[in-house]
Write a protein that holds these residues in place. Sequence first.
Motif, mmCIF file in Angstrom:
data_model
loop_
_atom_site.group_PDB
_atom_site.id
_atom_site.type_symbol
_atom_site.label_atom_id
_atom_site.label_comp_id
_atom_site.label_asym_id
_atom_site.label_seq_id
_atom_site.Cartn_x
_atom_site.Cartn_y
_atom_site.Cartn_z
ATOM 1 N N VAL A 149 0.829 -1.209 0.000
ATOM 2 C CA VAL A 149 0.000 0.000 0.000
ATOM 3 C C VAL A 149 0.864 1.261 0.000
ATOM 4 O O VAL A 149 0.577 2.220 -0.716
ATOM 5 C CB VAL A 149 -0.979 -0.008 1.202
ATOM 6 N N ARG A 150 1.938 1.267 0.775
ATOM 7 C CA ARG A 150 2.789 2.462 0.880
ATOM 8 C C ARG A 150 3.645 2.628 -0.376
ATOM 9 O O ARG A 150 4.012 3.738 -0.741
ATOM 10 C CB ARG A 150 3.672 2.363 2.124
ATOM 11 N N ALA A 158 11.715 7.136 4.606
ATOM 12 C CA ALA A 158 12.606 8.044 5.330
ATOM 13 C C ALA A 158 11.808 8.971 6.243
ATOM 14 O O ALA A 158 12.279 9.354 7.309
ATOM 15 C CB ALA A 158 13.438 8.862 4.351
ATOM 16 N N ASN A 159 10.594 9.296 5.832
ATOM 17 C CA ASN A 159 9.735 10.165 6.633
ATOM 18 C C ASN A 159 8.350 9.525 6.739
ATOM 19 O O ASN A 159 7.479 9.774 5.909
ATOM 20 C CB ASN A 159 9.638 11.554 6.000
ATOM 21 N N PRO A 160 8.127 8.690 7.758
ATOM 22 C CA PRO A 160 6.850 7.975 7.884
ATOM 23 C C PRO A 160 5.649 8.891 8.108
ATOM 24 O O PRO A 160 4.512 8.438 7.995
ATOM 25 C CB PRO A 160 7.056 7.064 9.098
ATOM 26 N N GLU A 161 5.891 10.163 8.394
ATOM 27 C CA GLU A 161 4.782 11.102 8.592
ATOM 28 C C GLU A 161 4.131 11.516 7.274
ATOM 29 O O GLU A 161 3.040 12.079 7.263
ATOM 30 C CB GLU A 161 5.286 12.356 9.334
ATOM 31 N N ALA A 166 -1.593 11.285 -0.348
ATOM 32 C CA ALA A 166 -1.318 12.636 -0.851
ATOM 33 C C ALA A 166 -0.054 12.633 -1.717
ATOM 34 O O ALA A 166 0.004 13.307 -2.755
ATOM 35 C CB ALA A 166 -1.167 13.610 0.315
ATOM 36 N N PHE A 167 0.960 11.867 -1.299
ATOM 37 C CA PHE A 167 2.199 11.777 -2.059
ATOM 38 C C PHE A 167 1.915 11.271 -3.475
ATOM 39 O O PHE A 167 2.344 11.873 -4.458
ATOM 40 C CB PHE A 167 3.189 10.842 -1.356
ATOM 41 N N TYR A 168 1.181 10.157 -3.581
ATOM 42 C CA TYR A 168 0.910 9.579 -4.905
ATOM 43 C C TYR A 168 -0.028 10.443 -5.731
ATOM 44 O O TYR A 168 0.130 10.533 -6.950
ATOM 45 C CB TYR A 168 0.370 8.148 -4.770
ATOM 46 N N SER A 169 -0.981 11.110 -5.092
ATOM 47 C CA SER A 169 -1.866 12.016 -5.831
ATOM 48 C C SER A 169 -1.056 13.148 -6.455
ATOM 49 O O SER A 169 -1.243 13.484 -7.627
ATOM 50 C CB SER A 169 -2.945 12.586 -4.909
ATOM 51 N N SER A 170 -0.151 13.717 -5.680
ATOM 52 C CA SER A 170 0.694 14.802 -6.193
ATOM 53 C C SER A 170 1.651 14.288 -7.262
ATOM 54 O O SER A 170 1.878 14.946 -8.279
ATOM 55 C CB SER A 170 1.488 15.431 -5.047
ATOM 56 N N TYR A 171 2.229 13.119 -7.029
ATOM 57 C CA TYR A 171 3.171 12.525 -7.990
ATOM 58 C C TYR A 171 2.475 12.299 -9.332
ATOM 59 O O TYR A 171 2.984 12.673 -10.388
ATOM 60 C CB TYR A 171 3.694 11.205 -7.407
#
Length: 193
Positions: A149-150, A158-161, A166-171
């Motif tokens: 999933v991640r 490196a940054n679990p927060e 949101a990361f994948y949506s922006s990517y």
Amino acid sequence: MWISRAVEPRLKRSAKTRPVVVLTGARQTGKTSTFLRLFPNYAFVSLDLPAEAEQAEKEPSNFLHRYPPPVIIDEVQYAPGLFRYLKVAVDASRTRNGQFLLTGSQKFTLMKTVSESLAGRADIVELETLSLSEIREALPETRLETAIVRGGFSELYANPEIDSVAFYSSYLATYLARAGCPLPDQRWQPARL
């Protein structure tokens, strides 16, 4: 936190045996970070900076004079005119290995240019996102479901927060925008663990 990559021994070996090493892969897979970590004594220039890309493209001799080998040239696909000059520089010192370490994230454009200008001079290595074994070597408690999933982008470990959705949506949005495609419906959300 640094997560060691399985490809690191090959990159070290290639820099000892080949004049040019080309590291390709999608954006944010760790190409630049890997080279900087493995080769800390190399000069570094990023062609993400428009002024550097312009000089590398329009004044390649001056650019290579400013950045003599050994050098890491990041996002080299932004200056396709540089490749013929790299070939000349390599051929002038053909027995000197590890002269140029190049990264590029536009694989098809980059590979065409490399195959035309640096054939026989470069080792080409692709860096994928983190594998499950790389993740588990650094974070042994990581469950398979979490890794699926991640995903495999280093920054997410490196940054679990970081919110992975949101990361994948922006990517995805940045890739679609570059291709001139309409952005996806922001109401769609993948399932979370």
